[in-house]
Write an enzyme that holds these catalytic residues in place. Sequence first.
Site, PDB file in Angstrom:
ATOM      1  N   LYS A   1       0.819  -1.272   0.028  1.00 12.99           N
ATOM      2  CA  LYS A   1       0.127  -0.007   0.021  1.00 12.99           C
ATOM      3  C   LYS A   1       1.091   1.084  -0.173  1.00 12.99           C
ATOM      4  O   LYS A   1       1.933   1.405  -0.581  1.00 12.99           O
ATOM      5  CB  LYS A   1      -1.079   0.053   1.248  1.00 12.99           C
ATOM      6  CG  LYS A   1      -1.686  -1.437   1.188  1.00 12.99           C
ATOM      7  CD  LYS A   1      -2.727  -1.490   2.383  1.00 12.99           C
ATOM      8  CE  LYS A   1      -3.443  -2.787   2.281  1.00 12.99           C
ATOM      9  NZ  LYS A   1      -4.619  -2.871   3.128  1.00 12.99           N
TER      10      LYS A   1
ATOM     11  N   GLU B   1     -10.876 -10.595  -1.337  1.00 15.13           N
ATOM     12  CA  GLU B   1     -10.683  -9.996   0.001  1.00 15.13           C
ATOM     13  C   GLU B   1     -11.840  -9.503   0.498  1.00 15.13           C
ATOM     14  O   GLU B   1     -12.237  -8.262   0.401  1.00 15.13           O
ATOM     15  CB  GLU B   1      -9.604  -8.822  -0.321  1.00 15.13           C
ATOM     16  CG  GLU B   1      -8.558  -9.487  -0.839  1.00 15.13           C
ATOM     17  CD  GLU B   1      -7.071  -8.404  -0.551  1.00 15.13           C
ATOM     18  OE1 GLU B   1      -6.137  -8.705   0.200  1.00 15.13           O
ATOM     19  OE2 GLU B   1      -7.309  -7.102  -1.081  1.00 15.13           O
TER      20      GLU B   1
HETATM   21  P1  PGA Z   1      -4.298  -6.609   5.676  1.00 17.07           P
HETATM   22  O1  PGA Z   1      -4.456  -6.004   3.897  1.00 17.07           O
HETATM   23  O2  PGA Z   1      -3.513  -8.005   5.245  1.00 17.07           O
HETATM   24  O3  PGA Z   1      -3.414  -5.511   6.227  1.00 17.07           O
HETATM   25  O4  PGA Z   1      -5.634  -6.989   6.107  1.00 17.07           O
HETATM   26  C1  PGA Z   1      -4.819  -6.782   2.874  1.00 17.07           C
HETATM   27  C2  PGA Z   1      -4.718  -6.178   1.648  1.00 17.07           C
HETATM   28  O5  PGA Z   1      -5.402  -5.069   1.766  1.00 17.07           O
HETATM   29  O6  PGA Z   1      -4.478  -6.579   0.600  1.00 17.07           O
END
Ligand code: PGA
Length: 267
Positions: free
Chosen positions: A11, A177
Amino acid sequence: MRSKIIAGNWKMNNGLKMTQDFVRSFEEWFALSEDVYALTVEEKLRIVIFPPFTSLSSATHLTEISPVNLGAQNIYWKEQGAFTGEVSAPMIKELGCSYCLVGHSERRSIFKESNEAISKKIATLLAYGITPVLCVGEVLVEREGGSAFNAVKKQLVESLEAVVTPHNLSYIVIAYEPVWAIGTGKTASAQDAQIMCKYIRDYLADAYGEESAGNTHILYGGSANAQNTADLISQEDIDGLLVGGASLKVASFSEILKECAGVVSKY
Ligand code: PGA
Protein backbone atom coordinates in the site's frame (compact mmCIF):
# COMPACT_ATOMS: atom_id res chain seq x y z
CA MET A 1 -1.35 -28.88 -9.16
CA ARG A 2 -1.53 -25.11 -8.77
CA SER A 3 1.48 -23.45 -7.11
CA LYS A 4 0.93 -21.29 -4.01
CA ILE A 5 1.37 -17.53 -4.25
CA ILE A 6 2.31 -15.37 -1.29
CA ALA A 7 1.97 -11.71 -2.23
CA GLY A 8 2.73 -8.62 -0.17
CA ASN A 9 0.70 -5.45 -0.79
CA TRP A 10 2.66 -2.62 0.80
CA LYS A 11 0.00 0.00 0.00
CA MET A 12 1.34 3.54 0.73
CA ASN A 13 4.10 2.25 3.02
CA ASN A 14 7.82 1.54 2.72
CA GLY A 15 9.40 4.48 0.89
CA LEU A 16 12.83 4.32 -0.72
CA LYS A 17 14.92 4.01 2.45
CA MET A 18 12.65 1.40 4.06
CA THR A 19 12.57 -0.56 0.82
CA GLN A 20 16.37 -0.61 0.71
CA ASP A 21 16.37 -1.92 4.30
CA PHE A 22 13.74 -4.52 3.38
CA VAL A 23 15.78 -5.71 0.38
CA ARG A 24 18.93 -6.02 2.50
CA SER A 25 17.32 -7.98 5.28
CA PHE A 26 15.24 -10.14 2.91
CA GLU A 27 18.45 -11.06 1.09
CA GLU A 28 20.07 -12.13 4.38
CA TRP A 29 17.03 -14.15 5.42
CA PHE A 30 16.53 -15.73 2.00
CA ALA A 31 20.15 -16.91 1.79
CA LEU A 32 19.51 -19.08 4.87
CA SER A 33 16.05 -20.29 3.89
CA GLU A 34 16.79 -23.33 1.81
CA ASP A 35 13.26 -24.74 2.07
CA VAL A 36 11.62 -21.58 0.70
CA TYR A 37 14.31 -21.23 -1.96
CA ALA A 38 13.87 -24.84 -3.11
CA LEU A 39 10.09 -24.45 -3.41
CA THR A 40 10.45 -21.29 -5.50
CA VAL A 41 12.92 -23.03 -7.82
CA GLU A 42 10.53 -25.98 -8.18
CA GLU A 43 7.79 -23.42 -8.94
CA LYS A 44 5.64 -24.69 -6.10
CA LEU A 45 5.74 -21.31 -4.38
CA ARG A 46 5.67 -17.87 -5.96
CA ILE A 47 6.52 -14.75 -3.99
CA VAL A 48 5.32 -11.35 -5.20
CA ILE A 49 5.68 -7.93 -3.62
CA PHE A 50 3.73 -4.81 -4.53
CA PRO A 51 5.72 -1.76 -3.36
CA PRO A 52 4.51 1.80 -4.00
CA PHE A 53 5.60 3.24 -7.38
CA THR A 54 8.49 5.27 -5.95
CA SER A 55 10.03 2.14 -4.39
CA LEU A 56 9.73 -0.12 -7.42
CA SER A 57 13.14 0.55 -8.93
CA SER A 58 14.87 -0.05 -5.61
CA ALA A 59 12.85 -3.26 -5.06
CA THR A 60 13.98 -4.50 -8.49
CA HIS A 61 17.11 -5.67 -6.73
CA LEU A 62 15.01 -8.36 -5.00
CA THR A 63 14.21 -9.92 -8.35
CA GLU A 64 17.93 -10.10 -9.13
CA ILE A 65 19.06 -11.70 -5.87
CA SER A 66 16.04 -13.98 -5.31
CA PRO A 67 13.08 -15.41 -7.21
CA VAL A 68 10.80 -12.67 -5.86
CA ASN A 69 8.44 -11.20 -8.45
CA LEU A 70 7.63 -7.53 -8.58
CA GLY A 71 4.20 -5.98 -8.97
CA ALA A 72 2.69 -2.49 -9.09
CA GLN A 73 -0.40 -1.49 -7.12
CA ASN A 74 -2.24 0.25 -9.95
CA ILE A 75 -2.04 1.51 -13.54
CA TYR A 76 -4.06 3.70 -15.84
CA TRP A 77 -5.26 1.73 -18.87
CA LYS A 78 -3.90 4.09 -21.56
CA GLU A 79 -0.34 3.60 -22.76
CA GLN A 80 0.80 7.22 -22.57
CA GLY A 81 -0.42 10.76 -22.92
CA ALA A 82 -1.92 13.67 -21.03
CA PHE A 83 -3.01 11.86 -17.86
CA THR A 84 -1.35 13.82 -15.07
CA GLY A 85 -0.44 11.72 -12.06
CA GLU A 86 -0.99 8.37 -13.74
CA VAL A 87 1.39 5.50 -14.53
CA SER A 88 0.97 3.11 -17.49
CA ALA A 89 1.43 -0.61 -18.07
CA PRO A 90 4.54 -0.19 -20.30
CA MET A 91 6.08 2.01 -17.57
CA ILE A 92 5.73 -0.65 -14.87
CA LYS A 93 6.85 -3.33 -17.31
CA GLU A 94 10.04 -1.38 -17.97
CA LEU A 95 10.72 -1.51 -14.21
CA GLY A 96 10.41 -5.29 -14.21
CA CYS A 97 6.86 -5.68 -12.92
CA SER A 98 5.21 -8.92 -13.93
CA TYR A 99 2.10 -8.43 -11.73
CA CYS A 100 -0.28 -5.56 -11.00
CA LEU A 101 -3.11 -5.21 -8.47
CA VAL A 102 -6.46 -4.22 -9.92
CA GLY A 103 -9.63 -3.20 -8.11
CA HIS A 104 -8.32 -3.31 -4.55
CA SER A 105 -11.15 -2.33 -2.20
CA GLU A 106 -9.28 0.83 -1.18
CA ARG A 107 -9.23 1.92 -4.83
CA ARG A 108 -12.89 1.05 -5.21
CA SER A 109 -14.03 2.89 -2.07
CA ILE A 110 -11.61 5.84 -1.77
CA PHE A 111 -10.90 6.48 -5.47
CA LYS A 112 -14.33 5.39 -6.74
CA GLU A 113 -12.91 2.90 -9.22
CA SER A 114 -15.69 1.20 -11.20
CA ASN A 115 -15.83 -2.35 -12.53
CA GLU A 116 -15.74 -0.82 -16.02
CA ALA A 117 -12.42 0.92 -15.29
CA ILE A 118 -11.10 -2.27 -13.70
CA SER A 119 -12.04 -4.23 -16.80
CA LYS A 120 -10.08 -1.82 -19.03
CA LYS A 121 -7.05 -2.11 -16.78
CA ILE A 122 -7.20 -5.91 -16.98
CA ALA A 123 -7.30 -5.76 -20.78
CA THR A 124 -4.27 -3.46 -20.94
CA LEU A 125 -2.26 -5.55 -18.48
CA LEU A 126 -2.99 -8.75 -20.40
CA ALA A 127 -1.91 -7.04 -23.62
CA TYR A 128 1.44 -6.25 -21.96
CA GLY A 129 1.91 -9.73 -20.53
CA ILE A 130 1.53 -8.48 -16.94
CA THR A 131 -0.57 -10.65 -14.60
CA PRO A 132 -3.53 -8.71 -13.19
CA VAL A 133 -4.40 -9.60 -9.60
CA LEU A 134 -8.10 -8.77 -9.48
CA CYS A 135 -9.36 -8.06 -5.97
CA VAL A 136 -13.00 -8.77 -5.16
CA GLY A 137 -14.86 -8.94 -1.87
CA GLU A 138 -18.00 -7.97 -0.02
CA VAL A 139 -18.46 -5.24 2.59
CA LEU A 140 -19.80 -6.03 6.07
CA VAL A 141 -23.45 -5.12 5.38
CA GLU A 142 -23.42 -7.45 2.39
CA ARG A 143 -21.97 -10.28 4.47
CA GLU A 144 -24.45 -9.70 7.30
CA GLY A 145 -27.37 -9.21 4.90
CA GLY A 146 -26.68 -12.47 3.06
CA SER A 147 -25.69 -10.88 -0.26
CA ALA A 148 -21.92 -11.56 -0.15
CA PHE A 149 -22.03 -14.09 -3.01
CA ASN A 150 -24.05 -11.79 -5.26
CA ALA A 151 -21.73 -8.86 -4.51
CA VAL A 152 -18.64 -10.87 -5.43
CA LYS A 153 -20.29 -12.32 -8.53
CA LYS A 154 -21.24 -8.84 -9.77
CA GLN A 155 -17.61 -7.70 -9.43
CA LEU A 156 -16.38 -10.77 -11.28
CA VAL A 157 -18.90 -10.56 -14.11
CA GLU A 158 -18.46 -6.83 -14.70
CA SER A 159 -14.66 -6.91 -14.51
CA LEU A 160 -14.04 -10.03 -16.56
CA GLU A 161 -16.88 -10.48 -19.04
CA ALA A 162 -15.73 -8.03 -21.71
CA VAL A 163 -12.04 -8.89 -21.66
CA VAL A 164 -11.50 -12.48 -20.55
CA THR A 165 -11.79 -15.72 -22.55
CA PRO A 166 -11.25 -19.37 -21.58
CA HIS A 167 -7.83 -18.96 -23.21
CA ASN A 168 -6.57 -16.05 -21.09
CA LEU A 169 -8.45 -16.59 -17.80
CA SER A 170 -5.58 -18.39 -16.09
CA TYR A 171 -3.26 -15.44 -16.77
CA ILE A 172 -5.33 -13.58 -14.19
CA VAL A 173 -5.07 -14.09 -10.43
CA ILE A 174 -8.19 -13.46 -8.34
CA ALA A 175 -7.82 -12.28 -4.75
CA TYR A 176 -10.86 -12.70 -2.53
CA GLU A 177 -10.58 -9.98 0.09
CA PRO A 178 -13.64 -9.48 2.31
CA VAL A 179 -13.53 -5.73 2.94
CA TRP A 180 -14.44 -6.15 6.64
CA ALA A 181 -11.29 -8.26 7.11
CA ILE A 182 -8.81 -5.80 5.55
CA GLY A 183 -6.59 -4.11 8.08
CA THR A 184 -9.01 -4.94 10.90
CA GLY A 185 -7.34 -7.96 12.48
CA LYS A 186 -10.58 -9.89 11.77
CA THR A 187 -9.65 -12.70 9.39
CA ALA A 188 -12.38 -14.70 7.68
CA SER A 189 -12.39 -18.24 9.04
CA ALA A 190 -10.58 -20.67 6.77
CA GLN A 191 -13.92 -22.40 6.15
CA ASP A 192 -15.73 -19.19 5.13
CA ALA A 193 -12.79 -18.14 2.94
CA GLN A 194 -12.80 -21.58 1.29
CA ILE A 195 -16.56 -21.41 0.65
CA MET A 196 -16.19 -18.07 -1.15
CA CYS A 197 -13.07 -19.13 -3.09
CA LYS A 198 -14.91 -22.27 -4.22
CA TYR A 199 -17.90 -20.14 -5.21
CA ILE A 200 -15.52 -18.00 -7.31
CA ARG A 201 -13.97 -21.07 -8.94
CA ASP A 202 -17.42 -22.53 -9.67
CA TYR A 203 -18.47 -19.26 -11.31
CA LEU A 204 -15.28 -19.26 -13.42
CA ALA A 205 -15.91 -22.89 -14.41
CA ASP A 206 -19.46 -22.04 -15.51
CA ALA A 207 -18.34 -19.01 -17.47
CA TYR A 208 -15.01 -20.23 -18.91
CA GLY A 209 -14.90 -24.00 -18.47
CA GLU A 210 -13.55 -26.38 -15.82
CA GLU A 211 -10.02 -26.53 -17.19
CA SER A 212 -9.39 -22.77 -17.27
CA ALA A 213 -11.00 -22.36 -13.84
CA GLY A 214 -8.88 -25.20 -12.46
CA ASN A 215 -5.70 -23.48 -13.68
CA THR A 216 -6.59 -20.10 -12.17
CA HIS A 217 -5.06 -18.99 -8.88
CA ILE A 218 -7.47 -17.70 -6.24
CA LEU A 219 -5.93 -16.02 -3.19
CA TYR A 220 -7.37 -14.93 0.14
CA GLY A 221 -6.57 -11.52 1.65
CA GLY A 222 -7.63 -9.75 4.83
CA SER A 223 -5.59 -9.74 8.06
CA ALA A 224 -3.55 -12.76 6.95
CA ASN A 225 -0.57 -13.45 9.18
CA ALA A 226 1.79 -16.27 10.18
CA GLN A 227 -0.75 -17.64 12.69
CA ASN A 228 -3.54 -18.17 10.15
CA THR A 229 -1.43 -18.93 7.04
CA ALA A 230 -1.33 -22.73 7.32
CA ASP A 231 -5.05 -23.04 7.97
CA LEU A 232 -6.01 -20.75 5.08
CA ILE A 233 -3.67 -22.13 2.42
CA SER A 234 -4.50 -25.74 3.29
CA GLN A 235 -8.01 -25.18 1.89
CA GLU A 236 -8.62 -26.76 -1.48
CA ASP A 237 -9.53 -23.60 -3.37
CA ILE A 238 -7.19 -21.14 -1.63
CA ASP A 239 -3.98 -20.90 -3.66
CA GLY A 240 -2.19 -18.37 -1.49
CA LEU A 241 -2.48 -15.05 0.28
CA LEU A 242 -2.50 -11.35 -0.45
CA VAL A 243 -0.94 -9.90 2.68
CA GLY A 244 -1.05 -6.22 3.69
CA GLY A 245 0.23 -5.20 7.12
CA ALA A 246 2.18 -8.40 7.77
CA SER A 247 4.16 -8.01 4.52
CA LEU A 248 5.80 -4.71 5.41
CA LYS A 249 8.65 -6.13 7.49
CA VAL A 250 10.87 -9.07 6.63
CA ALA A 251 10.35 -10.47 10.15
CA SER A 252 6.59 -10.97 9.69
CA PHE A 253 6.60 -11.67 5.93
CA SER A 254 9.27 -14.35 6.26
CA GLU A 255 7.24 -16.10 8.99
CA ILE A 256 4.34 -16.35 6.53
CA LEU A 257 6.65 -17.74 3.84
CA LYS A 258 8.00 -20.32 6.29
CA GLU A 259 4.48 -21.39 7.26
CA CYS A 260 3.55 -21.69 3.60
CA ALA A 261 6.68 -23.72 2.85
CA GLY A 262 5.73 -26.06 5.70
CA VAL A 263 2.34 -26.74 4.08
CA VAL A 264 3.60 -26.96 0.48
CA SER A 265 6.48 -29.30 1.26
CA LYS A 266 3.97 -31.87 2.59
CA TYR A 267 2.36 -32.25 -0.88
P1 PGA B 1 -4.24 -6.62 5.47
O1 PGA B 1 -4.44 -6.06 3.97
O2 PGA B 1 -3.47 -7.90 5.37
O3 PGA B 1 -3.47 -5.53 6.17
O4 PGA B 1 -5.59 -6.83 6.03
C1 PGA B 1 -4.71 -6.93 2.91
C2 PGA B 1 -4.92 -6.15 1.65
O5 PGA B 1 -5.52 -5.07 1.69
O6 PGA B 1 -4.51 -6.58 0.55
